[in-house]
Structures are given as structure tokens and as C-alpha cells.
Write a protein that holds these residues in place. Structure first.
Motif, PDB file in Angstrom:
ATOM      1  N   PHE A 170       0.879  -1.270  -0.029  1.00 30.71           N
ATOM      2  CA  PHE A 170      -0.007   0.223  -0.027  1.00 30.71           C
ATOM      3  C   PHE A 170       0.940   1.256   0.012  1.00 30.71           C
ATOM      4  CE2 PHE A 170      -2.370   3.433   1.882  1.00 30.71           C
ATOM      5  CZ  PHE A 170      -3.476   3.595   1.163  1.00 30.71           C
ATOM      6  N   GLN A 171       1.984   0.996   0.740  1.00 26.10           N
ATOM      7  CA  GLN A 171       2.803   2.302   0.689  1.00 26.10           C
ATOM      8  C   GLN A 171       3.286   2.637  -0.620  1.00 26.10           C
ATOM      9  OE1 GLN A 171       6.407   2.591  -0.004  1.00 26.10           O
ATOM     10  NE2 GLN A 171       6.381   4.580   0.602  1.00 26.10           N
ATOM     11  N   LYS A 172       3.596   1.607  -1.605  1.00 22.35           N
ATOM     12  CA  LYS A 172       4.015   1.753  -2.759  1.00 22.35           C
ATOM     13  C   LYS A 172       3.013   2.379  -3.467  1.00 22.35           C
ATOM     14  CE  LYS A 172       8.221   0.067  -2.163  1.00 22.35           C
ATOM     15  NZ  LYS A 172       9.596   0.901  -2.217  1.00 22.35           N
ATOM     16  N   LEU A 173       1.894   1.934  -3.494  1.00 25.37           N
ATOM     17  CA  LEU A 173       0.675   2.118  -4.344  1.00 25.37           C
ATOM     18  C   LEU A 173       0.045   3.595  -4.033  1.00 25.37           C
ATOM     19  CD1 LEU A 173      -1.435   0.684  -6.250  1.00 25.37           C
ATOM     20  CD2 LEU A 173      -2.993   0.477  -4.294  1.00 25.37           C
ATOM     21  N   SER A 174       0.214   3.819  -2.879  1.00 28.58           N
ATOM     22  CA  SER A 174      -0.315   5.221  -2.693  1.00 28.58           C
ATOM     23  C   SER A 174       0.511   6.318  -3.001  1.00 28.58           C
ATOM     24  CB  SER A 174      -0.505   5.362  -0.975  1.00 28.58           C
ATOM     25  OG  SER A 174       0.667   5.060  -0.115  1.00 28.58           O
ATOM     26  N   THR A 175       2.014   5.969  -2.633  1.00 27.03           N
ATOM     27  CA  THR A 175       3.043   7.060  -3.373  1.00 27.03           C
ATOM     28  C   THR A 175       2.879   7.169  -4.812  1.00 27.03           C
ATOM     29  OG1 THR A 175       4.506   6.285  -1.342  1.00 27.03           O
ATOM     30  CG2 THR A 175       5.427   7.477  -3.630  1.00 27.03           C
ATOM     31  N   CYS A 176       2.620   5.940  -5.552  1.00 30.12           N
ATOM     32  CA  CYS A 176       2.677   6.429  -6.843  1.00 30.12           C
ATOM     33  C   CYS A 176       1.342   6.873  -7.347  1.00 30.12           C
ATOM     34  CB  CYS A 176       2.334   4.874  -7.443  1.00 30.12           C
ATOM     35  SG  CYS A 176       2.095   4.652  -9.292  1.00 30.12           S
ATOM     36  N   ALA A 177       0.136   6.921  -6.576  1.00 25.77           N
ATOM     37  CA  ALA A 177      -1.103   7.253  -6.813  1.00 25.77           C
ATOM     38  C   ALA A 177      -0.854   8.780  -6.488  1.00 25.77           C
ATOM     39  CB  ALA A 177      -2.357   6.811  -5.859  1.00 25.77           C
ATOM     40  N   VAL A 178      -0.266   9.142  -5.515  1.00 27.11           N
ATOM     41  CA  VAL A 178      -0.310  10.567  -5.064  1.00 27.11           C
ATOM     42  C   VAL A 178       0.751  11.464  -6.040  1.00 27.11           C
ATOM     43  CG1 VAL A 178       0.450  12.132  -3.116  1.00 27.11           C
ATOM     44  CG2 VAL A 178      -0.909  10.245  -2.825  1.00 27.11           C
ATOM     45  N   ASN A 179       1.617  10.776  -6.595  1.00 21.89           N
ATOM     46  CA  ASN A 179       2.524  11.459  -7.165  1.00 21.89           C
ATOM     47  C   ASN A 179       1.991  11.539  -8.616  1.00 21.89           C
ATOM     48  OD1 ASN A 179       4.729  11.839  -5.169  1.00 21.89           O
ATOM     49  ND2 ASN A 179       5.499  10.011  -5.690  1.00 21.89           N
ATOM     50  N   ALA A 180       1.291  10.653  -9.049  1.00 26.73           N
ATOM     51  CA  ALA A 180       0.825  10.654 -10.396  1.00 26.73           C
ATOM     52  C   ALA A 180      -0.251  11.627 -10.285  1.00 26.73           C
ATOM     53  CB  ALA A 180       0.187   9.523 -10.718  1.00 26.73           C
ATOM     54  N   THR A 181      -1.119  11.790  -9.409  1.00 25.44           N
ATOM     55  CA  THR A 181      -2.170  12.800  -9.322  1.00 25.44           C
ATOM     56  C   THR A 181      -1.616  14.411  -9.202  1.00 25.44           C
ATOM     57  OG1 THR A 181      -3.607  11.469  -7.950  1.00 25.44           O
ATOM     58  CG2 THR A 181      -4.213  13.596  -7.988  1.00 25.44           C
ATOM     59  N   PHE A 182      -0.690  14.599  -8.631  1.00 27.61           N
ATOM     60  CA  PHE A 182      -0.160  15.947  -8.696  1.00 27.61           C
ATOM     61  C   PHE A 182       1.094  15.838  -9.529  1.00 27.61           C
ATOM     62  CE2 PHE A 182      -2.446  15.388  -4.630  1.00 27.61           C
ATOM     63  CZ  PHE A 182      -3.188  16.447  -4.488  1.00 27.61           C
ATOM     64  N   ALA A 183       1.382  15.364 -10.319  1.00 27.64           N
ATOM     65  CA  ALA A 183       2.741  15.319 -11.173  1.00 27.64           C
ATOM     66  C   ALA A 183       2.287  16.749 -12.130  1.00 27.64           C
ATOM     67  CB  ALA A 183       2.434  14.195 -11.855  1.00 27.64           C
ATOM     68  N   GLY A 184       3.361  17.578 -12.060  1.00 28.98           N
ATOM     69  CA  GLY A 184       3.211  18.722 -12.971  1.00 28.98           C
ATOM     70  C   GLY A 184       2.370  19.782 -12.208  1.00 28.98           C
ATOM     71  N   SER A 185       2.060  19.733 -11.049  1.00 28.87           N
ATOM     72  CA  SER A 185       1.348  20.823 -10.294  1.00 28.87           C
ATOM     73  C   SER A 185       2.161  21.633  -9.679  1.00 28.87           C
ATOM     74  CB  SER A 185       0.282  20.245  -9.309  1.00 28.87           C
ATOM     75  OG  SER A 185       1.068  19.513  -8.035  1.00 28.87           O
ATOM     76  N   GLY A 186       3.296  21.540  -9.414  1.00 30.30           N
ATOM     77  CA  GLY A 186       4.453  22.553  -8.688  1.00 30.30           C
ATOM     78  C   GLY A 186       4.266  22.034  -7.373  1.00 30.30           C
ATOM     79  N   VAL A 187       3.426  21.209  -6.910  1.00 30.55           N
ATOM     80  CA  VAL A 187       3.075  21.209  -5.125  1.00 30.55           C
ATOM     81  C   VAL A 187       3.976  19.727  -4.889  1.00 30.55           C
ATOM     82  CG1 VAL A 187       1.102  22.555  -5.136  1.00 30.55           C
ATOM     83  CG2 VAL A 187       1.089  20.070  -5.485  1.00 30.55           C
TER      84      VAL A 187
END
Length: 1125
Positions: A170-187
Motif C-alpha cells: 500500500f505504501q508503494k501504491l499510495s505513493t504512486c497514486a499521489v505522485n501521479a495525481t499531483f504530477a506537474g502541479s508544482g506542489v
């Protein structure tokens, strides 16, 4: 007539034999007092050594759970599988001025958080395990009932070694999902740290906060808080880490593919055959995805904050949540939590998403006609800590401490933690330098821990030393004043009476020793009540014996016959002939009352009755073997003209009147008529008169009243009216039960908590316990039991349902999510699915509710991964039922017990097997009241039978036996009615007392015996009996009163109420009935003088008239006592 004459002759021979037996013993102790004295001292003194085996019992269940009832077997079954009822801890908040007033709910919930929050997050216990020197720091989370984290969810970054695939994945999965969601947002959003996992879950507790976001403000571990970490705002709204992860995974497989790749890389390192690798990878990835859905249903992020809400808004919110819960009729495989989160509904759920019995967290609730809450006057936090014998917790705590602990050591560990709780909460309750003296000064906090009740029992079990000393002093003073004679110090009997008090004290100690020797445990009643009651019961026989002996020692005709001898043989023969049978009779009556009352199956009462019965028996031995020889020595003192030793400082050792002058004075007193010979078979001692002012007053003023029919009719009418009133009060007004507030120390935190919560928070959690059944094939039967119980809406709330909160409901939910299997499960799949469930995040919430055994060894084993080993099977289970509308009143609890048991018993009969039973605190402690009246009738009825037999044996008259039992029954009914007036209730304490009343009130058998051995009209015989017995029995009541009077100063109201007040009322009523009502009845229907007494009287009168008996010659032709050396 032949049969009647034979009966009278048989009775006469029996009476003669008994009188001869007591007379012979009187003669023996007069001659050789040292022999029985030494034997008695050795015997009673030897029993005192049994005190080395003294064992005090303060365990509530061992004291207050009755023997022989069905709950005993159920308790043994439950305890052997689940350890016992969990240790319940609770705290409540109400308005200080008016506990029933509407609370400012936001303010009150903040106060409750301030009070109990630190118990979880800030306070710890430094505990040094046995055999270790280094302490271990423990917190509330180490003792509370809570799910244990399975290895698959624990922290760590090496799943191959730690088997924590779900947390790692889950740590791997959630990290991937969060990073993908905010990719390119500058945050840079927060992501779970590498090695993330859950070390512990929150305690299973009940709070009003469960409806609101603030439920996660305390006792919510950091790993779970991180799941709800807020993410940077998105155009679609504000979300948390778990929201982002669950949404992303449901819409894209990018992260799933990445996770699969990482899992594959790691699994290949194991060297497993290729045909096993692919299924393992699929199992791990699917497990992580399902765990993500489970994490989504956890937490408080979606709930509304109560901050800023008005009381009306909070109440409306709760009403909406309750309505939604009642209307949710979906199976347990479709929990409401998903709808609550996705639709932002008002729901009151546990942190893991099941319905919470939220109304149990509110007190002093008002409802409108529609069933909606309109007022909340109290808030409550409730939590269960593991019982010290609970197998799951035993394994956990011993693993944490690194040592094996005994059950006593585990119990002491719990008590040590509860002491920490008390030390934290007590200053808040007492308004020390805390926010409860400022910010929350308008609120009152009350609390109770599981040890609090045990502390009460332990404190009440302490022997009240100064009260016992006061009792002895008061009784000694009373005895001194009753028998002191300053004008005639020779005839003062204070030293012998005080010595009798010492004998009674020795009998009490030897009674305790003998009780301990045979293994009877000492309850709080042993030290707190037995000494007072035994002292009061014992000393009155001393008063009777000394009073009768005093009368004979002062009788001029008797002393004239014994002039010249200091051996008091004639006096002791007559004293024991008259008083001996009555002393033994009252002893047998008291013994019958105590031992029959011990039929009450409540251990605390049973042990009390045994100890009192043993003490009364040894008291009688003490009278016969020790005190009667001392009486003989005192009689020798009188005949030798030696003053009472207690008056030697005032009057000197010897009387100023010489023995010869005294003898001459005695002779002059009897020269006007021939001396009537006194002996055991001669009833002429019936003319003996009382020697004290009280006796003379009775003869002159009181006894003549019973010659007036108007007086007697008035007495009977008043008694009948009083009896009718008491019967009405007893059977229509007296309540059953014994509340915590009835037995706690007034002003203590236990007492104020009990008074506050007993009726304002009327809910308990109970359990449906299933036995050793074929679980795979008995699912339908279990479901039917749950369904039928659920229909009892008076007791069972709509939500949570029994099935939803049960382990079986969790198994069904897991099976539906993991294998898409509906319920009930196919029996062939049951064990397989149970194995997966028990290791899942759903199963671990219920592991404490199932009990497993190894079929080969029959030994208990962990239910973790149950089903994977064919030899391990579920052998018992428990499912929670949150019973409502109970409180501390007895009748609602009894109604709930009857109705729920009726359902389960009926279904057990239908199934042809004992599938289940109901169990819990109400069943354990209220069972006794299901048959209170039966126990009352049994105890009182058998006590009356025992007294009837004893009276018949020793009084030789059926009529007198019937009259005495009638008066005793009247006394008992009147005392029963008086329970309502003094505020007592029918419970194990009062029920036993009502049985004891029969024996203790039998003291007026002295009057009946005196009536039977006196000749003349009924009026004359009643007057003579009153003259002889009124004063000693008045002193008997007086000593009982002064002996128990110090009970007024003991700390616990229950002792004052059930022992001082109740026994004082008993003494007053018994004295009235024995010396007002009974004499009136005897003047109308009393039997004739005993036949053999009349025969002896006729023979004596004939011999005196014929001159065949000369002065000083006894009737049987033996030598006069005065000539016996």
C-alpha cells in the motif's frame, strides 16, 4: 384416652430425663468446675489456631454470583474460553448544577476529550516485570480490548522477511497514486514514508465523538492519521491521501502495474518454482487493492466537525444518523459506511466503519413522540480492558514484557494501570488545579474503573477495630450496670457477667478459627458484621443464666436449706434445670435459622451464615464448658459471703455481715411456714419471685394488665392492623436489588458515579455465546438466533445489529469481498474462508470473540489463521448485543433476562442442541433476583420448621410450638414490611436476615417454658412467666442493641442499614410480640401446665400434708444439698 395418657407419660418421662440431665450437670459443675473449664478452654482455644488459615475474599464474582443457578455453568464455560467479562472503564460528564439539564454539547465533548484523551496519548505506567530490573513502559493501548495488528500490516521495508506485504504494497501504491495525481502541479504532496505500517490499532471504545471528526483527536495512531493526511486542493475538492489513492486506483491501473512489477522483482528472489510465482504475485496485488478499499472505509475524515455546531444542530445530526442507521436494511456484506462516505451522510460509526451503539454514549435523554432525541443531559466514554485471563491478551502482554505472568500478576498489572487512571481522573472530578476548576467549572466529571468496585469490597472487608472496641465497652458497661449491687455487694454479679463477655469473645475468635480451618472464606461481612452480631447474640444467654442464678441465690427458703455449705449444688441444679433447656432451645433455633438461611446460594451470605452458625455453636459450648463452671465459682463466692471482685476497692473482699448472722436472718425469714423442699423434680420453685426492682415492677404493674380482656383485645387488634400494613408494604412496596450506590461509601467517587449514571445511562453490552457446535453446518441456526433476538426491540437497538457487530458478520463481509461468496457460507468453504478471514484486517477485529482448540490435544490455540490447519477448529464464540433500556433497576434487567433467554432456549430446543446462551453483567449479577421470593419462602419456611421441631423437643407442647411459630411468622412479616420504611430492599443480605429473624426472635421461648411449668390459672401463669423472664430478655435486647450500635459508625451505609437498622427493628418487633402479643394469646389459648409437673406438685402437697416430708428433705429421698460434701 389410653393413647393420650401414654403420650403424656412419655412426654413426662422425657421432660424428667432432660431436667435430670441438666440438673446433674449443674451438680457436677458445682462440685468440680475446673474440669469442664479446662477442657472448654483447650477446645475453644485450640480452634483459634485455625486463624492461621485465614483467607479473605474480595472478588466480586466470587462473592455475588450464586451457586447452583444456570449462570454458574454458563460463567464457567465463558471464563474457560474467554477469560471472563472484560474490565469496564467509564467516565461521564453532566451539568454541575443539574445533572438532567441540557448540556452545551460542544463544550461538554471538549471537556470529555480533555478528561480521557490523556489516558491514551500522554499517560503511561512504568512496570517492572517479575524477575527483571528494567521497567517496561505500558500505555492504555497495552491493556484495552483492541484488534491486534496482523503481520501483513506492520511496518517494515522487507516484506520477504517480515511478511508485511499489504502495508509495504500500500505504501508503494499510495505513493504512486499521489505522485501521479499531483504530477506537474508544482506542489509536493505528503506521501507515506518508506517502511510505513501500522504498529497498533485504537482501543475499542464508545464515545459521542464517534459521530464527528473529533473522534480521531486521540487514541488514533500516527499511521492511521497519515492515511487521512490532507492533500493539496484539487479543482474537484479537498481530499486526503486515502481518498486520492482509492480514487486513482479505481480509475487507472498505472500504479497497479507498477506495484505488480515491484512484487514480481521481489518474489523472484525467493527462488520459488515458476508455477508458484504468478499466483503469489496475483494474491499479493489483489490483497493490496482490497486493503485499499478497507482503508477507505476507516477513519474520521469524512465526518462533520462538531465545532461551531449548536446544541440543536448536534441533536438533529444525531437524529439523522440514527434514522439512517435504522433504515439501512442491507445485509452485513454491504455495510453502510460506503454510502456515508461517498454521499457525505450523517452517520455514527466506529473508526473501522461499523455502526456504533451511539445512544449508549448519551445519558438523561428525552424523546419526542416520534422517537427523536430532544435533549441530551450526559455524555459518556466507555471502554473494555481485557480480562486478565483472556488468552489473546495473555499472549500479547507476555510477549511484550518478555516474561510469563501468573493470572494474579496480570490482574495486579491491570489494577496498577487502573490506579494510574484514578490518579489522573480524580483531581479532575475533585476540581483541582485543572480546567475543571476554570474552563469546565460548569460541568461535573464522574468516573469508575473496574478496580473501583473491588476497592470498595477490599475497604469494607477491613475489620472496624475501634467500632468493635466500642461495642465491647458498651456491652461491658451495660452488663456492669445490669448486675451491679452497691447496697449488697455479695449479690452483685458484675465480674461473672463480664467474664461471660470474655467467653463470648473467645467463642467468636474460635468460630473464626474453626471457619478458617475448614476453608470458609472471609467476606466483608466476616469482619464488619459477625463480631457485633455474635456479641449481641451471645451475651443475652449469659444474662438469662446469671439472672436466674441470682434469683435462687437470693431466695430465702433455698438458702435456708443450704446453710452451712458453700457448694452451690442446689442453686446450679435448679438454674440449669430451668434455664438449660431454654438456652439449648434458643441455640438450636438460632442454628436452624443460620444454617437454613445458608441455603441462600449467594456466597457472601452463605459464608456469613456458616460463620455465624459455627460461632453460635461454639458459643453454646463455651457456655456449657466454661461459663457455667464460672457461674458455679461465683455462686460459691456468694455463699461464702465474698463481695463482687469488681467492688473490692469500695466494699472490701468480705461482707460486713457474718455468715452466721446471714444464716440466722435466712432462717427467720422462713419460720412462718414449713419449708417446701427444692429439687429438680419439685415444681415448688415455681413460687420463686424475682429479686430486682424490674421484676417486682413487672409483677406489680405490668403482669396484671393481662387479666384485663379489654387490654388484650386492644393488643391483638393493634397487632393485626400493624401486621396488615406491614404485609402490604412488604409484598407491594419493597423493591428487589442492591445497587452500587447502595453499597458505596457516601461521597466517594464510586458513590457519586453510581448515583449519577445508574438510571441516566441505561445500557449494557451482553453477549450471545455459542457452544462447541459444528460451525460450518450450524450457520443457519446462529442466524436464526440473531434474527429472533433482534426482534426484541425493547432491549436490542436497530443498529448495530447483532450480526453486523459479530465475528460471523465480519466473516461474511470478508468472504463477499474476497471470494464473492454470499452468506451463509457453503459448509465446504467455511474453514478455508475462515482461515483467510482470521488473518485479514476484518478478521483481526474479532479474534478475541472466537475460541479455538486443537482437535488432537484439546488444548486452546490461537484462532489466527484458523482453518489452514485441519486440526484447529472454532470451539466457541461470542457476539455482542448492546442491551438498552436497562439501568440499575432490577425489574428491567429481569425482564431482559427472561425474554432473551426465552428466545435462545426455545431455539435450542427446536435445534435439538444447546447451540447458544445469553451472558453478561446483568445475567451474572441479576440472576439471583429471578427467584428471590422462592428463596425467601424456602428460607423462612424451613427456619420455621426448624424452630417448630426444636420447640416441640424442648418445650413438650404442640400448642406452644404452634403459638411460637405463629408469633415468629408475624414478626418476620412485620420486619419484611419495615424494609420499605427504612429504605432497604429484598436482596441476598435482607433475605438471609429474614431467615435469621426466625431464630433470633425465638428468645421468648423462655417465657413459654416458664408458662408451662407454673401451676394456676392462665393469667397467673402468664404473670409469673413475665416476672421471671421479662428482665433478662429485656437485657438481651438491650445488649443486642448496644453490641450492634457501633455499626452506626461504620463507613458503609449497607452495613448500617441491613445489620444495625434491620436487627434493631427486629429486636423491637420481636420484643413486643414476645412480651405483649404472646402473653395475651397464652391467657386465652395457652395449654395447661405440663402433666408431670402437676403430678409432682400433687405428690409434694400430699407428702407435706401427711408429714412424710420434713424440712430440708428432698422429694426423691436423697440427702439434702446442704449436707452433701
Amino acid at each position: 384416652m389410653g393413647l393420650h395418657d401414654s403420650f403424656r407419660k412419655a412426654v413426662g418421662r422425657y421432660h424428667l430425663w432432660m431436667n435430670n440431665a441438666f440438673s446433674a450437670y449443674g451438680s457436677y459443675v458445682a462440685r468440680k468446675p475446673h474440669v469442664p473449664f479446662i477442657f472448654g478452654m483447650l477446645l475453644l482455644g485450640g480452634f483459634c489456631f485455625g486463624l492461621f488459615n485465614y483467607h479473605k475474599e474480595i472478588d466480586l464474582e466470587k462473592l455475588w454470583v450464586e451457586h447452583g443457578s444456570r449462570v454458574v455453568e454458563e460463567k464457567e464455560f465463558f471464563n474457560s474460553r474467554f477469560g471472563g467479562i472484560p474490565r469496564q472503564e467509564t467516565a461521564a460528564i453532566v451539568s454541575k448544577g443539574n445533572p438532567d439539564a441540557q448540556l452545551k454539547l460542544t463544550h461538554a465533548m471538549d471537556a470529555l476529550t480533555y478528561a480521557v484523551g490523556p489516558l491514551f496519548d500522554n499517560i503511561s505506567l512504568s512496570y517492572t516485570p517479575p524477575g527483571r530490573t528494567k521497567p517496561v513502559i505500558l500505555t492504555q493501548g497495552d491493556l484495552c480490548v483492541r484488534p491486534l495488528v496482523p503481520p501483513t500490516l506492520r511496518p517494515g521495508n522487507s516484506p520477504l522477511l517480515q511478511n508485511n506485504w499489504l502495508s509495504w504494497g500500500f505504501q508503494k501504491l499510495s505513493t504512486c497514486a499521489v505522485n501521479a495525481t499531483f504530477a506537474g502541479s508544482g506542489v509536493t504532496p505528503f506521501t507515506l514514508p518508506v517502511g510505513w505500517g501500522i504498529s497498533k490499532f485504537p482501543c475499542t471504545k464508545l464515545l459521542p465523538h464517534d459521530c464527528f471528526r473529533e473522534g480521531g483527536d486521540f487514541d488514533y495512531p500516527e499511521a492511521l492519521r497519515q492515511l487521512e493526511s490532507p492533500m493539496p486542493p484539487l479543482p474537484t475538492g479537498n481530499f486526503t491521501l486515502i481518498d486520492i489513492t482509492a480514487t486513482f486506483v479505481s480509475q487507472s491501473n498505472v500504479c497497479t502495474v507498477a506495484l505488480t512489477s515491484e512484487v514480481q522483482n521481489m518474489v523472484t528472489l525467493t527462488g520459488l518454482p515458476s508455477e508458484q510465482v504468478a499466483p503469489l504475485i496475483t494474491q499479493i496485488v489483489e490483497g493490496v487493492l482490497k486493503q485499499t478499499a478497507t482503508f477507505f472505509s476507516w477513519g474520521y475524515r469524512w465526518r462533520r466537525s462538531y465545532k461551531g455546531m449548536s446544541d440543536k444542530e448536534i441533536i438533529n445530526y444525531i437524529n439523522s444518523a440514527m434514522t439512517l442507521g435504522k433504515e439501512w436494511n442491507q445485509p452485513p456484506t454491504n455495510p453502510q459506511v460506503q454510502a456515508c462516505i461517498l454521499q457525505q451522510l450523517p452517520c455514527c460509526l466506529t473508526w473501522f466503519g461499523l455502526h456504533s451503539p451511539i445512544l449508549a454514549a448519551f445519558g438523561s435523554i428525552d424523546y419526542n413522540d416520534g422517537g427523536n432525541v430532544t435533549k441530551i443531559g450526559g455524555l459518556r466514554w466507555g471502554q473494555n480492558n481485557y480480562h486478565e485471563a483472556q488468552p489473546l491478551w495473555k499472549d500479547y502482554i507476555e510477549d511484550k514484557l518478555g516474561v510469563n505472568l501468573t493470572q494474579k500478576e496480570r490482574k495486579n498489572l491491570h489494577k496498577a494501570w487502573e490506579a494510574v487512571m484514578v490518579n489522573h481522573l480524580l483531581p479532575l472530578r475533585n476540581r483541582g488545579k485543572t480546567l475543571f476548576s476554570s474552563t469546565y467549572k460548569d460541568l461535573q466529571l464522574e468516573f469508575l474503573t473496574w478496580r473501583s468496585t473491588q476497592d470498595i469490597i477490599s475497604d469494607s472487608a477491613k475489620t472496624p477495630i475501634w467500632q468493635i472496641i466500642l461495642s465491647v465497652i458498651l456491652t461491658s458497661l451495660y452488663a456492669f450496670l445490669a448486675f451491679v449491687n452497691f447496697k449488697r455487694p455479695v449479690h452483685s454479679h458484675t465480674w461473672v457477667t463480664l467474664t461471660g463477655l470474655a467467653v463470648v469473645t473467645l467463642a467468636i475468635l474460635s468460630g473464626f478459627g474453626f471457619s478458617a480451618m475448614i476453608g470458609i472464606k472471609f467476606s466483608p461481612l466476616a469482619g464488619g458484621v459477625v463480631p457485633f452480631l455474635a456479641l449481641g447474640l451471645g451475651i443475652d444467654d449469659v444474662f438469662v443464666l446469671v439472672n436466674i442464678m441470682r434469683n435462687y441465690l437470693e431466695d430465702p427458703r433455698l438458702q435456708a436449706m443450704g446453710a452451712g455449705s458453700v457448694v452451690p449444688e442446689r442453686e446450679m441444679r435448679l438454674t440449669l434445670a430451668l434455664a438449660g433447656p431454654s438456652v439449648i432451645l434458643t441455640t438450636f433455633s438460632v442454628l436452624a435459622a443460620f444454617f437454613i438461611s445458608s441455603l441462600n446460594p449467594m456466597p457472601i451470605s452463605q459464608w456469613f451464615c456458616w460463620q455465624m452458625g459455627i460461632t453460635a455453636s461454639l458459643h453454646t459450648l463455651g457456655l456449657l464448658l466454661i461459663f457455667m463452671p464460672i457461674m458455679a465459682i461465683d455462686a460459691r463466692r456468694v455463699k461464702a459471703r465474698i463481695n463482687d471482685p469488681n467492688l473490692w476497692l469500695i466494699h472490701g473482699v468480705r461482707s460486713k455481715v457474718t455468715p452466721s448472722a446471714a444464716a440466722e436472718a435466712k432462717e427467720n425469714e422462713v419460720t412462718e411456714e414449713p419449708a417446701v423442699p427444692f429439687d429438680v423434680n419439685d415444681p415448688s420453685f415455681g413460687e420463686n419471685t424475682g429479686s430486682t426492682a424490674v421484676s417486682r415492677w413487672v409483677a406489680a404493674k405490668y403482669a396484671p394488665l393481662f387479666k384485663d380482656n379489654i387490654f388484650k383485645v386492644t393488643v391483638v387488634l393493634l397487632s393485626a392492623v400493624f401486621l396488615a400494613i406491614m404485609i402490604f408494604l412488604g409484598f407491594h412496596k419493597v423493591e428487589h436489588g442492591l445497587k452500587l450506590s447502595d453499597v458505596t461509601l457516601s461521597g466517594s467517587y464510586q458513590n457519586t458515579f453510581a448515583k449519577l449514571t445508574e438510571e441516566r445511562f441505561p445500557n449494557y453490552d451482553v453477549a450471545v455465546v455459542t457452544r462447541e457446535i459444528d460451525y460450518p453446518n450450524r450457520q443457519n441456526q446462529m442466524l436464526e438466533i440473531f434474527s429472533e433476538l433482534q426482534k426484541k426491540t425493547r432491549w436490542v437497538p436497530k443498529q448495530p445489529t447483532i450480526l453486523e457487530s459479530s465475528w460471523l458478520g465480519g466473516l461474511y463481509l470478508y468472504s463477499n469481498r474476497s471470494a464473492n461468496v454470499s452468506y451463509p457460507l457453503p459448509p465446504a468453504l467455511f474453514n478455508q474462508l475462515a482461515a483467510g478471514w482470521s488473518t485479514s484486517s476484518l478478521g483481526i477485529f474479532s479474534l478475541q470473540d472466537v475460541y479455538c482448540e486443537h482437535s488432537g490435544t484439546n488444548l486452546p490455540v490461537s484462532c489466527f489463521n484458523v482453518g489452514s490447519d485441519p486440526s484447529v477448529r472454532i470451539k466457541a464464540s461470542k457476539s455482542a448485543m448492546f442491551a438498552q433500556n436497562l439501568g440499575a433497576s432490577t425489574e428491567p434487567n429481569l425482564d431482559m433476562i427472561r425474554e432473551t433467554r426465552k428466545v435462545v432456549d426455545r431455539l435450542n430446543e427446536k435445534f435439538g442442541e444447546k447451540v447458544a446462551f445469553m451472558y453478561g453483567y446483568p445475567f451474572l449479577f441479576y440472576e439471583q433476583y429471578l427467584h428471590s421470593y422462592h428463596d425467601l419462602y424456602l428460607v423462612v419456611g424451613l427456619a420455621l420448621v426448624g424452630v417448630f421441631v426444636a420447640v416441640t423437643i424442648f418445650q413438650f407442647s404442640l400448642t406452644v410450638s404452634i403459638l411460637i411459630c405463629l408469633v415468629l411468622l408475624i414478626t418476620n412479616l412485620e420486619v419484611y414490611g419495615f424494609l420499605y420504611i427504612i429504605g432497604a430492599k429484598l436482596n441476598a443480605l435482607s433475605l438471609v436476615n429474614l431467615g435469621i429473624v426466625i431464630g433470633m426472635s425465638a428468645e421468648f421461648t423462655y417465657l413459654a417454658r416458664s408458662f408451662l411449668i407454673v401451676e394456676g390459672s392462665r393469667n397467673h401463669r402468664v404473670g409469673k412467666a413475665l416476672e421471671w423472664t421479662f428482665e433478662p430478655l429485656l437485657h438481651g435486647f438491650g445488649t443486642q442493641f448496644v453490641a450492634t450500635f457501633p455499626l452506626l459508625f461504620v463507613k458503609y451505609h449497607a452495613f448500617r442499614l441491613y445489620y444495625f437498622a434491620m436487627f434493631t427493628i427486629m429486636g423491637l418487633i420481636a420484643f413486643f410480640n414476645g412480651f405483649v402479643l404472646l402473653p395475651a394469646l397464652l391467657t386465652w389459648v395457652g395449654p395447661d401446665t405440663l402433666h408431670h409437673i402437676k403430678q409432682a406438685s400433687s405428690q409434694t402437697q400430699s407428702q407435706v400434708a401427711n408429714g412424710s416430708v420434713t424440712k430440708g428433705e428432698p422429694l426423691n429421698g436423697s440427702a439434702p444439698d446442704g449436707d452433701q460434701k
